[in-house]
Design a protein around this motif. Structure first.
Motif, PDB file in Angstrom:
ATOM      1  N   UNK A 164       0.838  -1.190   0.000  1.00  0.00           N
ATOM      2  CA  UNK A 164       0.000   0.000   0.000  1.00  0.00           C
ATOM      3  C   UNK A 164       0.877   1.245   0.000  1.00  0.00           C
ATOM      4  N   UNK A 165       0.459   2.240  -0.782  1.00  0.00           N
ATOM      5  CA  UNK A 165       1.130   3.542  -0.807  1.00  0.00           C
ATOM      6  C   UNK A 165       2.615   3.402  -1.158  1.00  0.00           C
ATOM      7  N   UNK A 166       2.847   2.822  -2.325  1.00  0.00           N
ATOM      8  CA  UNK A 166       4.210   2.584  -2.792  1.00  0.00           C
ATOM      9  C   UNK A 166       4.536   3.520  -3.943  1.00  0.00           C
ATOM     10  N   UNK A 167       5.785   3.992  -3.989  1.00  0.00           N
ATOM     11  CA  UNK A 167       6.287   4.795  -5.088  1.00  0.00           C
ATOM     12  C   UNK A 167       7.470   4.088  -5.728  1.00  0.00           C
ATOM     13  N   UNK A 168       7.388   3.848  -7.026  1.00  0.00           N
ATOM     14  CA  UNK A 168       8.455   3.194  -7.783  1.00  0.00           C
ATOM     15  C   UNK A 168       8.810   4.128  -8.932  1.00  0.00           C
ATOM     16  N   UNK A 169       9.962   4.780  -8.837  1.00  0.00           N
ATOM     17  CA  UNK A 169      10.292   5.795  -9.835  1.00  0.00           C
ATOM     18  C   UNK A 169      11.793   5.906 -10.055  1.00  0.00           C
ATOM     19  N   UNK A 170      12.161   6.204 -11.309  1.00  0.00           N
ATOM     20  CA  UNK A 170      13.549   6.484 -11.641  1.00  0.00           C
ATOM     21  C   UNK A 170      14.464   5.282 -11.674  1.00  0.00           C
ATOM     22  N   UNK A 171      13.894   4.075 -11.802  1.00  0.00           N
ATOM     23  CA  UNK A 171      14.701   2.861 -11.807  1.00  0.00           C
ATOM     24  C   UNK A 171      14.986   2.389 -13.230  1.00  0.00           C
ATOM     25  N   UNK A 172      16.121   1.706 -13.411  1.00  0.00           N
ATOM     26  CA  UNK A 172      16.451   1.075 -14.685  1.00  0.00           C
ATOM     27  C   UNK A 172      16.398  -0.441 -14.495  1.00  0.00           C
ATOM     28  N   UNK A 173      15.471  -1.078 -15.198  1.00  0.00           N
ATOM     29  CA  UNK A 173      15.233  -2.513 -15.049  1.00  0.00           C
ATOM     30  C   UNK A 173      15.399  -3.166 -16.420  1.00  0.00           C
ATOM     31  N   UNK A 174      16.352  -4.082 -16.536  1.00  0.00           N
ATOM     32  CA  UNK A 174      16.647  -4.633 -17.860  1.00  0.00           C
ATOM     33  C   UNK A 174      17.081  -6.089 -17.756  1.00  0.00           C
ATOM     34  N   UNK A 186      -1.503  -4.272  -5.205  1.00  0.00           N
ATOM     35  CA  UNK A 186      -1.106  -2.981  -4.654  1.00  0.00           C
ATOM     36  C   UNK A 186      -2.310  -2.061  -4.533  1.00  0.00           C
ATOM     37  N   UNK A 187      -2.320  -1.262  -3.490  1.00  0.00           N
ATOM     38  CA  UNK A 187      -3.292  -0.202  -3.298  1.00  0.00           C
ATOM     39  C   UNK A 187      -2.532   1.114  -3.268  1.00  0.00           C
ATOM     40  N   UNK A 188      -2.878   2.035  -4.166  1.00  0.00           N
ATOM     41  CA  UNK A 188      -2.225   3.342  -4.242  1.00  0.00           C
ATOM     42  C   UNK A 188      -0.739   3.210  -4.575  1.00  0.00           C
ATOM     43  N   UNK A 189      -0.454   2.643  -5.725  1.00  0.00           N
ATOM     44  CA  UNK A 189       0.925   2.535  -6.215  1.00  0.00           C
ATOM     45  C   UNK A 189       1.163   3.599  -7.280  1.00  0.00           C
ATOM     46  N   UNK A 190       2.297   4.286  -7.187  1.00  0.00           N
ATOM     47  CA  UNK A 190       2.724   5.242  -8.203  1.00  0.00           C
ATOM     48  C   UNK A 190       3.961   4.688  -8.888  1.00  0.00           C
ATOM     49  N   UNK A 191       3.858   4.417 -10.180  1.00  0.00           N
ATOM     50  CA  UNK A 191       4.967   3.862 -10.955  1.00  0.00           C
ATOM     51  C   UNK A 191       5.215   4.818 -12.112  1.00  0.00           C
ATOM     52  N   UNK A 192       6.351   5.514 -12.082  1.00  0.00           N
ATOM     53  CA  UNK A 192       6.583   6.556 -13.077  1.00  0.00           C
ATOM     54  C   UNK A 192       8.068   6.769 -13.306  1.00  0.00           C
ATOM     55  N   UNK A 193       8.419   7.142 -14.536  1.00  0.00           N
ATOM     56  CA  UNK A 193       9.774   7.553 -14.843  1.00  0.00           C
ATOM     57  C   UNK A 193      10.809   6.453 -14.780  1.00  0.00           C
ATOM     58  N   UNK A 194      10.389   5.199 -14.990  1.00  0.00           N
ATOM     59  CA  UNK A 194      11.324   4.076 -14.995  1.00  0.00           C
ATOM     60  C   UNK A 194      11.719   3.737 -16.431  1.00  0.00           C
TER      61      UNK A 194
END
Length: 206
Positions: A164-174, A186-194
């Motif tokens: 809950x209330x997770x922010x996932x941002x600016x990561x490089x996943x390859x 997930x509840x209230x997840x922000x996934x941006x800029x990855x």
């Protein structure tokens, strides 16, 4: 309480390289090496205010169901709160690079994982479950080559969301064998800029 470890090496232990327990407060682990241990590199089982900065947490695992570089796994009735993992290497562990969860609902909170290199692990690179809340996975430059998803928010137990209330941002996943980032529960997840590329399951974010 108020413990600092600088440049400590714990290798080939029969259990964890380091276990932070006993309702510990204000623990600092700086540039340590915890590798080739039978269980986890570090287990955090009951603590508030843990900062792990730098160091190498690799090649851990010989015990079924364990073997992560760092695992935040509070026991029943315990908490892991205000945990920061910054600038570590977690590579080639049997399990997760970094995992978080616990045995009770909402007993892992305010976790930040940032600026880390997490590669070649046997499961997910970063895995948050069991109602990890109010936490951040940010600006990790290299989450790659893991056998599962690069980052996963999961662990639905039939009643509660896994995170809950997770922010996932600016990561490089390859080049992970699963998805780059998988949001399973997930509840209230922000996934941006990855940034994601070359993940076997085909999606940068799923």
């Amino acid at each position: 309480n108020n413990i600092t470890l600088n440049n400590v090496s714990c290798t080939y232990a029969w259990g964890d390289g380091l276990c932070i327990d006993g309702n510990a407060t204000n623990t600092y682990v700086n540039n340590c090496t915890m590798d080739n241990n039978w269980r986890q590199g570090i287990s955090i089982t009951w603590a508030t205010g843990v900062t792990v900065t730098g160091g190498n947490y690799s090649y851990n695992g010989g015990l079924s169901g364990a073997g992560s570089g760092i695992d935040i796994e509070p026991n029943s009735g315990c908490v892991a709160n205000n945990i920061t993992i910054n600038g570590i290497i977690a590579a080639n562990n049997l399990g997760f690079g970094v995992g978080s969860g616990g045995r009770d609902y909402h007993n892992t909170s305010n976790l930040t994982i940032e600026n880390c290199t997490i590669t070649g692990n046997g499961l997910q690179g970063i895995y948050c479950n069991d109602s990890t809340i109010n936490s951040y996975i940010i600006n990790n430059p290299n989450i790659s080559g893991n056998s599962g998803n690069g980052i996963e928010l999961g662990g639905y137990d039939g009643t509660h969301y896994g995170t809950e209330n997770m922010t996932v941002t600016g990561n490089t996943v390859s080049t992970n064998r699963g998805y780059g980032i998988a949001v399973g529960s997930a509840l209230n997840a922000t996934v941006t800029g990855n940034t994601g590329s070359g993940n076997t399951s085909g999606s940068g974010v799923y």
